[in-house]
Design an enzyme around this catalytic site. Structure first.
Site, PDB file in Angstrom:
ATOM      1  N   ARG A   1      -1.063   0.453  -9.954  1.00  0.00           N
ATOM      2  CA  ARG A   1       0.101  -0.416 -10.191  1.00  0.00           C
ATOM      3  C   ARG A   1      -0.344  -1.862 -10.386  1.00  0.00           C
ATOM      4  NH1 ARG A   1       3.931   2.339  -6.442  1.00  0.00           N
ATOM      5  NH2 ARG A   1       2.980   4.370  -6.108  1.00  0.00           N
TER       6      ARG A   1
ATOM      7  N   LYS B   1       4.252  12.716  -1.742  1.00  0.00           N
ATOM      8  CA  LYS B   1       5.097  11.611  -1.286  1.00  0.00           C
ATOM      9  C   LYS B   1       5.924  12.102  -0.100  1.00  0.00           C
ATOM     10  CE  LYS B   1       8.405   8.138  -2.873  1.00  0.00           C
ATOM     11  NZ  LYS B   1       9.017   7.519  -4.068  1.00  0.00           N
TER      12      LYS B   1
ATOM     13  N   ASP C   1       4.932  -3.816  -7.295  1.00  0.00           N
ATOM     14  CA  ASP C   1       4.226  -2.653  -6.737  1.00  0.00           C
ATOM     15  C   ASP C   1       4.796  -1.350  -7.294  1.00  0.00           C
ATOM     16  OD1 ASP C   1       6.387  -3.769  -5.056  1.00  0.00           O
ATOM     17  OD2 ASP C   1       6.160  -1.920  -3.922  1.00  0.00           O
ATOM     18  N   ASN C   2       5.890  -1.439  -8.037  1.00  0.00           N
ATOM     19  CA  ASN C   2       6.467  -0.239  -8.643  1.00  0.00           C
ATOM     20  C   ASN C   2       6.304  -0.243 -10.159  1.00  0.00           C
ATOM     21  OD1 ASN C   2       7.266   0.640  -6.117  1.00  0.00           O
ATOM     22  ND2 ASN C   2       9.330  -0.190  -6.286  1.00  0.00           N
TER      23      ASN C   2
ATOM     24  N   GLY D   1       0.804  -1.228   0.000  1.00  0.00           N
ATOM     25  CA  GLY D   1       0.000   0.000   0.000  1.00  0.00           C
ATOM     26  C   GLY D   1       0.828   1.264   0.000  1.00  0.00           C
TER      27      GLY D   1
ATOM     28  N   ARG E   1       3.856  14.492  -6.741  1.00  0.00           N
ATOM     29  CA  ARG E   1       3.993  13.870  -8.044  1.00  0.00           C
ATOM     30  C   ARG E   1       2.625  13.789  -8.709  1.00  0.00           C
ATOM     31  NH1 ARG E   1       6.010   7.761  -6.445  1.00  0.00           N
ATOM     32  NH2 ARG E   1       4.209   7.219  -5.173  1.00  0.00           N
TER      33      ARG E   1
ATOM     34  N   GLY F   1       6.463   7.199   7.079  1.00  0.00           N
ATOM     35  CA  GLY F   1       5.647   7.944   6.116  1.00  0.00           C
ATOM     36  C   GLY F   1       6.306   9.194   5.571  1.00  0.00           C
TER      37      GLY F   1
ATOM     38  N   ASP G   1       7.926   5.568  -9.114  1.00  0.00           N
ATOM     39  CA  ASP G   1       8.655   5.297  -7.874  1.00  0.00           C
ATOM     40  C   ASP G   1      10.160   5.388  -8.046  1.00  0.00           C
ATOM     41  OD1 ASP G   1       6.556   5.200  -6.221  1.00  0.00           O
ATOM     42  OD2 ASP G   1       6.739   3.101  -5.666  1.00  0.00           O
TER      43      ASP G   1
ATOM     44  N   GLY H   1       2.463   3.714   1.616  1.00  0.00           N
ATOM     45  CA  GLY H   1       2.946   3.892   2.985  1.00  0.00           C
ATOM     46  C   GLY H   1       3.358   5.317   3.287  1.00  0.00           C
TER      47      GLY H   1
HETATM   48  P1  AMP Z   1       9.327   1.146  -2.278  1.00  0.00           P
HETATM   49  O1  AMP Z   1      10.474   0.215  -2.102  1.00  0.00           O
HETATM   50  O2  AMP Z   1       9.676   2.599  -2.117  1.00  0.00           O
HETATM   51  O3  AMP Z   1       8.542   0.882  -3.503  1.00  0.00           O
HETATM   52  O4  AMP Z   1       8.350   0.876  -1.049  1.00  0.00           O
HETATM   53  C1  AMP Z   1       7.779  -0.372  -0.765  1.00  0.00           C
HETATM   54  C2  AMP Z   1       6.682  -0.190   0.257  1.00  0.00           C
HETATM   55  O5  AMP Z   1       7.198   0.420   1.444  1.00  0.00           O
HETATM   56  C3  AMP Z   1       5.530   0.689  -0.194  1.00  0.00           C
HETATM   57  O6  AMP Z   1       4.355   0.178   0.377  1.00  0.00           O
HETATM   58  C4  AMP Z   1       5.900   2.036   0.384  1.00  0.00           C
HETATM   59  O7  AMP Z   1       4.788   2.866   0.547  1.00  0.00           O
HETATM   60  C5  AMP Z   1       6.509   1.629   1.728  1.00  0.00           C
HETATM   61  N1  AMP Z   1       7.447   2.628   2.244  1.00  0.00           N
HETATM   62  C6  AMP Z   1       8.678   2.927   1.776  1.00  0.00           C
HETATM   63  N2  AMP Z   1       9.250   3.904   2.499  1.00  0.00           N
HETATM   64  C7  AMP Z   1       8.362   4.247   3.456  1.00  0.00           C
HETATM   65  C8  AMP Z   1       8.341   5.202   4.524  1.00  0.00           C
HETATM   66  N3  AMP Z   1       9.360   6.006   4.777  1.00  0.00           N
HETATM   67  N4  AMP Z   1       7.231   5.261   5.296  1.00  0.00           N
HETATM   68  C9  AMP Z   1       6.190   4.460   5.071  1.00  0.00           C
HETATM   69  N5  AMP Z   1       6.137   3.537   4.114  1.00  0.00           N
HETATM   70  C10 AMP Z   1       7.211   3.426   3.304  1.00  0.00           C
HETATM   71 MG    MG Z   2       7.023   1.726  -4.261  1.00  0.00          MG
END
Ligand code: AMP
Ligand code: MG
Length: 517
Positions: free
Chosen positions: A199, A122, A269-270, A99, A192, A135, A279, A101
């Site tokens: 996705r 973001k 997810d990306n 989700g 963004r 977050g 992403d 995050g």
């Molecule tokens: P990513 O590797 O950036 O695609 O992130 C994978 C998952 O981790 C996604 O669900 C993101 O929303 C969550 N995520 C990454 N960084 C953070 C953060 N600093 N706070 C909350 N969720 C995060």
């Molecule tokens: Mg991501």
């Protein structure tokens, strides 16, 4: 300021619970959640082109209210903030619910031209999907996402866009290399923008939960809102949609290969269903041509997301996506046909790259061998991809020599060792060009429009980051401006079109990055 039409939350089932309490969210595709206010939002940079598309005036951008809204402290009338619920395969393994995050959509704008643009912050604070994280986003990664989104757009690569970069005035603690040295860093928020942020993972999650009804709702919504041009109905329409996603994904990855972009985290997810690059995390740009290179230290072991594997990983991801759609099909044949569309579209796009990069009217079968041979030479002799292809347009094919290309080599000994092989290749290329219908001027123009002079080299972004962290943000604006015309010569800006300096070879941020951002 904007006309909102928040179709996603209006038409799709949402989570009855509001707010950021961490939870598994079943039977719903999104959760209402407010951005968490920040101490002192300040606009650091914005994209002029994106602002224009959104019909924002200079006055809008400079009003104090702008930084408040795009820093997450205030809402405009019509905004309905939410985070979406998705899953994904990370590094080859099913990871369950992920989700948004740290991404919160503010709303869907429809401009006067009828274009739909979703505005998404973001780094705007926790959501139900933040898991163990905060977050937030740090300034360095936000600068990287902001600049690269716009640089890719100007390069002609399908991508999500960036409207604004807002400093939060707060600190975020990060352990940059997961090595037990956390430290506070300045925080930031990027707004963004894309027609849709849906996705592959948005479909995989309901599939993993056997929720075929929710899956169908999301598929029908996505086709209706984001693919209105598709014709047909029922299973045939869904099949055509899947094939279209496959085709767009192929085109996107072929562009990455053309410009030397390495995404770094091609988890499902990306992967955007619109075929947009999405992403921007530990991405990087190829300096010396190396199909095995990855910028992502988190992936250093298997290097799953290395440059040269991007096409096959995209295909692997599409297979996961196809699997998620199986409940909507009576047999797998239509999905297999879609995957074949990927293979065909990628082959065609790769051939188009070859023709354009070499300045040929079309790519013949023997030209595929010619480019494979060249890639082998660039790899073996440590040659800068961007500099080489750019300078290739100026090689005198009646008397080819390596001298005009000398600056593209990282190692003088390797250049000397490679000279005979390169001269052999030039002879082959010259013969091929003599047999091509394009005039010299046409060939050169074709090459210069496919081989950029300016790309967002890792060390250039890092220099802008270092300066910004020290209080001078002008490097961000300068780089943004350079990246606006990547195929133009831009006299006086050659400093941005040089090979990676030696000091940047192993420096953090310049050659390697982690997911921690
Ligand atoms: P990513 O590797 O950036 O695609 O992130 C994978 C998952 O981790 C996604 O669900 C993101 O929303 C969550 N995520 C990454 N960084 C953070 C953060 N600093 N706070 C909350 N969720 C995060
Ligand atoms: Mg991501």
């Amino acid at each position: 300021m904007f006309d909102f039409d928040n179709a996603f939350v209006r038409e799709l089932p949402g989570d009855p619970e509001v707010g950021s309490r961490l939870r598994q969210v079943e039977s719903a595709l999104w959760s209402s959640v407010m951005p968490t206010p920040v101490a002192a939002p300040r606009l650091v940079a914005y994209s002029r082109e994106m602002a224009e598309r959104l019909e924002l005036t200079e006055a809008d951008l400079n009003a104090p209210e702008f930084a408040q809204v795009f820093g997450g402290n205030a809402l405009l009338p019509g905004m309905q903030p939410f985070a979406t619920n998705y899953g994904g395969h990370q590094f080859g393994h099913w990871a369950g619910q992920l989700g948004d995050g740290r991404a919160i959509t503010l709303g869907e704008v429809v401009n006067a031209a009828g274009e739909r643009w979703e505005l998404q912050l973001k780094g705007a604070g926790p959501t139900p999907y933040s898991r163990s994280a905060d977050g937030r986003a740090v300034l360095r990664s936000s600068i990287r996402e902001f600049l690269c989104s716009e640089a890719m757009h100007h390069l002609g690569v399908p991508t999500t866009r960036a409207l604004s970069l807002v400093a939060t005035g707060e600190e975020v603690v990060r352990d940059m290399f997961y090595d037990g040295h956390p430290k506070p860093e300045p925080g930031a928020i990027v707004c963004r923008v894309a027609p849709s942020f849906i996705r592959f993972g948005n479909f995989e999650l309901p599939y993993s939960r056997n929720d075929a009804q929710l899956l169908r709702q999301l598929v029908e919504f996505t086709i209706r809102r984001d693919f209105p041009e598709l014709q047909g109905e029922g299973e045939a329409l869904i099949a055509e949609w899947f094939a279209t996603v496959c085709e767009r994904t192929a085109v996107m990855v072929a562009h990455w290969m053309r410009v030397g972009f390495v995404h770094g985290v091609m988890n499902t997810d990306n992967m955007s269903v619109l075929g947009l690059t999405i992403d921007y995390g530990p991405y990087g740009w190829i300096d010396n041509y190396d199909p095995d290179w990855t910028p992502n230290t988190t992936d250093a072991q298997g290097r799953r997301y290395r440059f040269g594997w991007q096409p096959k990983i995209a295909h692997w991801n599409l297979v996961r996506f196809a699997q998620a759609l199986t409940p909507l099909f009576g047999s797998v044949e239509p999905l297999e046909a879609g995957l074949q569309r990927f293979a065909d579209a990628y082959t065609a796009a790769e051939r188009d790259n070859t023709a354009r990069k070499l300045g040929l009217a079309e790519c013949r079968d023997e030209d595929v061998e010619l480019i494979v041979l060249l890639h082998g030479l660039l790899h073996a002799h440590e040659v800068d991809m961007t500099l080489f292809f750019r300078a290739l347009a100026d090689v005198d094919l009646t008397a080819p020599a390596l001298a005009p290309l000398a600056t593209a080599f990282y190692d003088e000994a390797k250049r000397q060792a490679g000279e005979p092989a390169f001269l052999g290749w030039f002879a082959q290329y010259a013969a091929r060009v003599r047999d091509d219908p394009l005039s010299a001027d046409e060939r050169r123009a074709r090459m210069l429009s496919a081989n950029p002079k300016y790309v967002l080299r890792n060390y250039l972004a890092q220099q802008a980051i270092d300066r910004a962290e020290a209080g001078d943000e002008s490097g961000i604006h300068e780089l943004l401006d350079v990246m606006r015309q990547p195929y133009d010569e831009q006299p006086g800006r050659e400093i941005f079109a040089q090979k990676r300096p030696d000091w940047a070879r192993v420096k953090a941020g310049c050659s390697m990055l982690s997911c921690s951002s």
